[in-house]
Design a protein around this motif. Structure first.
Motif, short mmCIF file in Angstrom:
data_model
loop_
_atom_site.label_atom_id
_atom_site.label_comp_id
_atom_site.label_asym_id
_atom_site.label_seq_id
_atom_site.Cartn_x
_atom_site.Cartn_y
_atom_site.Cartn_z
N LEU A 168 7.94 23.28 -5.52
CA LEU A 168 7.58 21.90 -5.54
C LEU A 168 6.24 21.85 -6.48
CD1 LEU A 168 8.08 20.62 -2.14
CD2 LEU A 168 9.22 20.01 -4.06
N PHE A 169 5.52 22.45 -6.56
CA PHE A 169 4.17 22.30 -7.28
C PHE A 169 3.99 23.34 -8.39
CE2 PHE A 169 3.94 20.96 -2.85
CZ PHE A 169 3.84 19.58 -3.21
N TYR A 170 4.64 24.41 -8.42
CA TYR A 170 4.13 25.48 -9.17
C TYR A 170 5.31 26.08 -10.12
CZ TYR A 170 0.53 25.16 -5.89
OH TYR A 170 -0.61 24.63 -5.16
N HIS A 171 5.12 26.74 -11.18
CA HIS A 171 6.25 27.32 -11.94
C HIS A 171 6.73 28.53 -11.12
CE1 HIS A 171 4.78 25.06 -15.34
NE2 HIS A 171 3.53 25.68 -15.28
N LEU A 172 8.10 28.76 -11.49
CA LEU A 172 9.07 29.58 -10.65
C LEU A 172 8.56 31.16 -11.03
CD1 LEU A 172 11.56 30.11 -8.99
CD2 LEU A 172 13.00 29.91 -10.89
N ILE A 173 8.13 31.47 -12.11
CA ILE A 173 7.65 32.94 -12.41
C ILE A 173 6.65 33.12 -11.45
CG2 ILE A 173 6.71 34.36 -14.21
CD1 ILE A 173 8.44 32.73 -16.17
N ILE A 206 -0.01 31.84 2.68
CA ILE A 206 -0.66 32.79 2.02
C ILE A 206 0.06 32.81 0.59
CG2 ILE A 206 -1.38 35.24 1.70
CD1 ILE A 206 -1.44 35.20 4.53
N ALA A 207 1.13 32.74 0.50
CA ALA A 207 2.05 32.66 -0.90
C ALA A 207 1.74 31.68 -1.56
CB ALA A 207 3.47 32.83 -0.73
N ARG A 208 1.52 30.44 -0.75
CA ARG A 208 1.27 29.17 -1.61
C ARG A 208 -0.43 29.28 -2.19
NH1 ARG A 208 1.55 23.42 1.63
NH2 ARG A 208 3.68 24.11 1.68
N ALA A 209 -1.09 29.94 -1.34
CA ALA A 209 -2.48 30.26 -1.91
C ALA A 209 -2.59 30.88 -3.10
CB ALA A 209 -3.41 30.71 -0.88
N TYR A 243 9.24 21.84 6.51
CA TYR A 243 10.32 22.71 7.32
C TYR A 243 11.58 22.37 6.88
CZ TYR A 243 6.36 24.07 10.41
OH TYR A 243 5.21 24.61 10.78
N ASN A 244 11.84 21.28 6.38
CA ASN A 244 13.49 21.19 6.04
C ASN A 244 13.58 21.67 4.61
OD1 ASN A 244 11.51 19.11 4.71
ND2 ASN A 244 13.34 17.99 4.19
N LEU A 245 12.71 22.43 3.76
CA LEU A 245 12.97 23.10 2.69
C LEU A 245 12.91 24.53 2.88
CD1 LEU A 245 10.84 21.06 0.34
CD2 LEU A 245 13.17 20.74 0.60
N THR A 246 13.85 25.35 1.94
CA THR A 246 13.66 26.75 1.80
C THR A 246 12.08 27.23 1.57
OG1 THR A 246 14.23 27.01 -0.40
CG2 THR A 246 15.80 26.82 1.18
N VAL A 247 11.75 28.15 1.67
CA VAL A 247 10.68 29.08 1.31
C VAL A 247 10.38 28.78 -0.23
CG1 VAL A 247 9.41 31.19 0.96
CG2 VAL A 247 10.49 30.77 3.22
N LEU A 248 11.37 29.08 -1.08
CA LEU A 248 11.33 28.87 -2.40
C LEU A 248 11.11 27.54 -2.83
CD1 LEU A 248 11.60 30.48 -5.19
CD2 LEU A 248 14.10 29.93 -4.98
N ASN A 249 11.69 26.46 -2.17
CA ASN A 249 11.71 25.23 -2.62
C ASN A 249 10.27 24.71 -2.23
OD1 ASN A 249 13.99 24.99 -3.67
ND2 ASN A 249 14.76 24.19 -2.14
#
Length: 75
Positions: free
Chosen positions: A16-21, A53-56, A6-12
């Motif tokens: 944390l675990f995946y490639h930016l693209i 869902i985006a993380r999935a 919760y203390n990070l942005t959606v993007l962060n």
């Protein structure tokens, strides 16, 4: 539970675990790209679910199993 930071942005939360693209593609698919710089604590419950869902999606699975616990109008 979504186990979001919760203390990070959606993007962060996603980078944390995946490639930016891959993350940017997932954000667009989950309709979150315009929210990528917002902190998770500032999102609505539905927006937080879309982050999950985006993380999935970014994991590139063959199947995503989503349980809908309540459909609007049903009791």
């Amino acid at each position: 539970k979504l186990f979001l930071f919760y203390n990070l942005t959606v993007l962060n939360n996603l980078t944390l675990f995946y490639h930016l693209i891959d993350v940017e593609k997932a954000l667009k698919k989950a309709n979150l790209y315009n929210l990528k710089d917002r902190y998770v604590y500032s999102l609505s419950g539905g927006e937080r679910q879309r982050v999950g869902i985006a993380r999935a999606i970014v994991k590139n699975p063959n199947i995503i199993n989503i349980r809908i616990s309540l459909i609007k109008g049903e009791k």
